[in-house]
Write an enzyme that holds these catalytic residues in place. Structure first.
Site, PDB file in Angstrom:
ATOM      1  CG  HIS A  14       4.664  -6.094   0.495  1.00 52.80           C
ATOM      2  ND1 HIS A  14       6.042  -6.285   0.538  1.00 52.80           N
ATOM      3  CD2 HIS A  14       4.136  -7.341   0.418  1.00 52.80           C
ATOM      4  CE1 HIS A  14       6.312  -7.578   0.499  1.00 52.80           C
ATOM      5  NE2 HIS A  14       5.165  -8.246   0.441  1.00 52.80           N
ATOM      6  CG  HIS A  16       1.212 -11.409  -0.630  1.00 53.03           C
ATOM      7  ND1 HIS A  16       1.840 -11.766  -1.802  1.00 53.03           N
ATOM      8  CD2 HIS A  16       2.173 -10.839   0.142  1.00 53.03           C
ATOM      9  CE1 HIS A  16       3.112 -11.450  -1.739  1.00 53.03           C
ATOM     10  NE2 HIS A  16       3.343 -10.875  -0.562  1.00 53.03           N
ATOM     11  CG  HIS A 194       8.162 -10.593  -2.486  1.00 50.64           C
ATOM     12  ND1 HIS A 194       7.143 -10.087  -3.226  1.00 50.64           N
ATOM     13  CD2 HIS A 194       7.634 -10.868  -1.246  1.00 50.64           C
ATOM     14  CE1 HIS A 194       6.041 -10.038  -2.485  1.00 50.64           C
ATOM     15  NE2 HIS A 194       6.305 -10.511  -1.283  1.00 50.64           N
ATOM     16  CD  GLU A 197       9.922 -12.464   2.719  1.00 48.94           C
ATOM     17  OE1 GLU A 197       9.796 -12.878   1.552  1.00 48.94           O
ATOM     18  OE2 GLU A 197       9.012 -12.527   3.574  1.00 48.94           O
ATOM     19  CG  ASP A 275       4.259  -9.911   3.449  1.00 52.34           C
ATOM     20  OD1 ASP A 275       3.891 -10.002   2.268  1.00 52.34           O
ATOM     21  OD2 ASP A 275       5.266 -10.505   3.895  1.00 52.34           O
TER      22      ASP A 275
END
Ligand code: ADE
Ligand code: ZN
Length: 335
Positions: A14, A16, A194, A197, A275
């Site tokens: 995970h 980005h 996702h 969250e 992340d």
């Protein structure tokens, strides 16, 4: 423990790529692209990294990504991330990228993917790190826009393993993207999203039942719903958990309150990830180190988390086996 974590072979599931853009590289790329920033210095920019919620972060993250214009920019961004992976014993990574963040600004899909992909190929040659790309749809945009992105991706199908769903969660439920996920799966992309969250357990139900996801990004709020926990276990879905992100975005008020250990105790398959490391104060190893300290995780817990990262990656069984066997040897030698 720190040494044990640093040497632990692991995968990151995970991440980005736009969230790995460190302020120093952001400034350097802005300069060479003649883009004026509203911050005077790297320190000035870092000071703005103070968030109350996901949306606060996203506003700054999209601004930061605005310096990326050329294939070389995407290459340098991805190379810098993979270089850090090599120093952290990350053997495999599954990198999310947000094409719409760039195509909306007039940067072509081809420019984005060619730069990112070439860096992953070179990193494999240089360090043996394997990578997959996850094309993520921005959920604050329409499903029609996501369909356009899917269309643009088709000439690059061989470079893309999966599709994801990210950006502002609340008010943008998975159901909004049912048709485009169906079409993406038909094209051979593996669906992930996702969910949970900031959104409630309902969003996780939708992502599972309507989008058919094979992995849950975050998933913290699954713990609100006992039936959902059982559903996740019976479908054998992993959660890609991001401790420092959760702390920075106030999903948890303190790492000591983080649900990671509870997840493992419930039999959920959790993994540890960074992340958006440039924004949340740490790469994957720092996430491991800080959550280990906060929750008193044992070496057995850390081994389980690292093993999950390979078992629940999108790799083929043979490669998973190879990585897991390396991990087992490490654990036997260092436990
Ligand atoms: N895009 C980048 N990071 C994200 C996150 N943590 N949640 C949703 N969208 C994102
Ligand atoms: Zn994320």
């Amino acid at each position: 423990m720190e040494k044990f974590i640093e040497g632990l072979p692991k995968a990151e599931l995970h991440l980005h790529i736009e969230g790995s853009l460190e302020p120093e590289l952001l400034f350097a790329i802005a300069q060479r692209n003649n883009i004026e920033l509203k911050y005077d210095s790297v320190e000035d920019l870092r000071k703005a990294y103070n968030f109350d919620c996901l949306q606060d972060f996203l506003d700054i993250y999209y601004q930061g990504a605005g310096v990326l214009l050329k294939e070389q920019d995407f290459y340098d961004l991805t190379w810098a991330y993979l270089e850090k992976c090599s120093a952290q014993n990350v053997r495999h990574t599954e990198i999310m990228f947000d094409p719409q963040t760039h195509t909306e600004r007039g940067v072509s899909f081809d420019t984005v993917i060619n730069g990112i992909y070439k860096a992953t190929q070179d990193a494999y040659k240089e360090w043996g790190i394997t990578s997959f790309l996850i094309m993520s749809y921005l959920r604050h945009l329409s499903e029609e826009e996501a369909f356009k992105t899917l269309e643009q991706s088709l000439p690059h199908k061989d470079k893309i393993k999966a599709v994801g769903l990210d950006s502002s969660e609340k008010g943008n439920p998975p159901s909004k993207f049912k048709k485009v996920f169906e079409a993406s799966s038909k094209e051979g992309y593996i669906p992930v999203a996702h969910a949970g969250e900031e959104g409630d357990a309902d969003y996780i139900w939708e992502a599972i039942e309507l989008l058919g996801i094979k992995r849950i990004d975050h998933g913290n709020n699954a713990l609100q719903d006992k039936k959902l926990i059982e559903e996740i276990k019976s479908r054998d879905l992993a959660l890609t958990v991001c401790p420092l992100s959760n702390l920075a975005l106030k999903v948890v008020s303190d790492l000591k309150q983080h649900p990671l250990k509870k997840m493992l105790d419930l039999g959920l398959k959790a993994t540890v990830n960074s992340d958006d490391p440039a924004y949340f104060g740490g790469q994957v190893n720092k996430n491991f180190i800080e959550i280990q300290e906060a929750l008193g995780l044992t070496k057995e817990d850390l081994f389980e988390l690292a093993k999950n990262s390979f078992s629940y990656s999108l790799l083929d069984d043979e490669t998973k086996k190879k990585y897991i066997s390396e991990l087992e040897d490490y654990f036997e030698a260092k436990k």
